[in-house]
Enzyme design. Structure first.
Site, short mmCIF file in Angstrom:
data_model
loop_
_atom_site.label_atom_id
_atom_site.label_comp_id
_atom_site.label_asym_id
_atom_site.label_seq_id
_atom_site.Cartn_x
_atom_site.Cartn_y
_atom_site.Cartn_z
N GLY A 1 39.89 38.83 45.23
CA GLY A 1 39.05 40.00 45.12
C GLY A 1 37.86 39.92 46.06
CB SER A 2 34.55 41.53 45.87
OG SER A 2 35.06 42.85 45.81
CB THR A 3 35.13 35.71 45.82
OG1 THR A 3 36.56 35.58 45.82
CG2 THR A 3 34.62 35.89 44.39
CE LYS B 1 34.57 43.67 48.93
NZ LYS B 1 33.97 44.57 47.93
#
Length: 483
Positions: free
Chosen positions: A216-218, A220
């Site tokens: 997920g957004s980790t 990013k």
């Protein structure tokens, strides 16, 4: 007559040669296989003639062998079984072992090359053979805090000392009690093992290192690092601020977590996209810079690498050969991206350590029964994914995410905390995988942490990384900072 003697001599020579080759194969090349064969009763009994070395945390045994009155001389016990089960693993009666019990078996059983003379000396002098002790890097206070904070969630917590790579906590749940697999009743061991194997929570799997989930957004952290360092963009670089992004060559679209745009305005910067954890602008950045810069950065952070800590770690994956639609998804940790909690902790650890990623490690020291040191931990650099400027920039963004962005539940009064949440989608209808990774204090990091909750916060729940994972990480960070 001479011809007959030659024939007989040749036959005898071939027989001796065959005997020599077969005995060599048995004694040397097949020795380990024969020793580990569960049908080898002699080896089984002999393994319990040795006082297996203890596994220690802060000098206290979390696995040890004690004398027994049955046909086996020693019983393996785990004083705080479930708390350390993901790390110690189990040691069973003829049914195998796992985790540290398996990976450090040569030292614990006293059969490593460096222990041969000591082993021989003990036999000659009539002393009971004894294995070496293995001291782990775990901190009991941090381990307990991680265990308690994770509670009944299905998931894992990993805490790392950024400057050395020493693992301070490693928790995986559901857990189990390795004492139930150490009993001297083979059928009972088999029944218990089969029950644990059938448990839908997979308690025998160390989710910290052997479970792969979409990050997920980790992720990013990786994409933003690639955009800045590999593609030459700045955090002020702007992309169109859309409420919905059609994926190239596909009927599918990407949306942000809230369903709208990423803040106000017609454009949005990388900085805002990271702090507010918006998917669409990160997907746009991914398409703009291309796959190679992201793949190179992921590799530098450890994706695709085989790690042993000393247990074997499952390899985290950033896929190759992506089209633009797949690239867009991969840029914010979806698509085919998968990672272990250890890998996600390594992202924060590298940022915290000025861009240098240290090799994660669980073993501090190995000592012989006479307390002489057989092996001691030496910090080793695994890679340098970031230069100091990029690391400082990422640290700044992660602090802002905790202070006023999408990771506010990790805030600690009086302490600057850096962090990044993730709320990863799985199959349609399945609960989200919830993440947090970060470090503290941001200006002088002492610990980097990763938390994953695999069931979305519980049966039928679909919370967010900030709602569920960040508060767990906060308690772990506080445990380190309070020491």
């Amino acid at each position: 007559m001479t011809r007959e003697l030659k024939r007989v001599s040749i036959v005898v020579f071939l027989m001796f040669l065959t005997l020599f080759v077969s005995s060599t194969v048995i004694q040397f090349f097949q020795a380990d296989n024969l020793a580990s064969d569960p049908r080898n009763a002699r080896t089984l009994y002999a393994s319990y003639d040795v006082m297996r070395g203890p596994i220690l945390v802060a000098g206290q045994p979390v696995a040890e062998s004690v004398p027994t009155n049955d046909q086996f001389k020693y019983q393996r016990t785990y004083p705080q079984g479930p708390l350390y089960s993901a790390v110690t693993g189990y040691y069973t009666l003829g049914q195998g072992s796992s985790q540290i019990e398996q990976s450090m078996n040569d030292y614990l059983s006293g059969t490593s090359d460096s222990q041969f003379l000591d082993y021989l000396n003990r036999i000659i002098t009539g002393q009971n053979p004894q294995g070496a002790s293995v001291e782990l890097t775990l901190d009991p206070v941090v381990q307990q805090a991680a265990y308690d904070a994770l509670g009944s969630y299905r998931g894992a917590v990993v805490a790392i000392e950024p400057s050395t790579g020493r693992i301070l906590a490693m928790v995986s749940k559901p857990d189990y009690d390795p004492n139930t697999l150490a009993v001297h009743d083979t059928q009972q061991v088999i029944d218990t093992y089969n029950a644990l194997l059938a448990d839908p929570g997979d308690p025998l799997i160390n989710k910290s290192i052997n479970d792969l989930n979409p990050p997920g957004s980790t992720f990013k952290i990786v994409t933003t690092s690639a955009a800045i360092q590999n593609a030459g963009l700045t955090i002020d670089h702007a992309v169109p601020n859309l409420a919905r992004l059609p994926l190239p060559g596909s009927e599918n679209t990407v949306s942000n977590a809230g369903g709208g745009t990423c803040g106000g305005g017609s454009t949005v910067t990388i900085q805002t996209a990271f702090v507010l954890s918006c998917n669409i602008p990160m997907a746009e950045v991914g398409i703009e810079i291309g796959q190679n810069p992201i793949a190179d950065m992921a590799r530098s952070f450890g994706f695709g690498s085989e790690l042993q800590i000393p247990m074997q770690v499952s390899t985290s994956v950033y896929p190759s050969g992506l089209d633009d639609a797949q690239l867009a998804l991969s840029a914010f940790g979806q698509g085919s991206d998968v990672a272990t909690p250890l890998q996600i902790a390594m992202l924060s650890s590298a940022v915290a350590n000025g861009g240098k990623l240290m090799t994660p490690n669980l073993v501090d020291e190995i000592r012989a029964p006479d307390l002489s040191v057989l092996q001691s931990f030496q910090a080793k650099e695994l890679s340098t994914p970031l230069n100091s400027v990029t690391a400082s920039t990422l640290s700044q963004l992660m602090v802002e995410a905790v202070d006023s962005g999408a990771a506010t539940n990790a805030r600690i009064d009086g302490v600057s905390v850096a962090g990044k949440t993730g709320t990863a989608e799985n199959a349609t209808g399945a609960p989200y995988t919830l993440w947090f990774t970060g470090f503290a204090p941001a200006d002088n990091p002492r610990v980097a942490v990763a938390v994953v909750v695999e069931d979305g916060g519980g049966l039928g729940q679909s919370g967010s990384g900030n709602q569920v994972a960040a508060p767990i990480a906060k308690r772990v960070l506080e445990a380190v900072l309070s020491k």
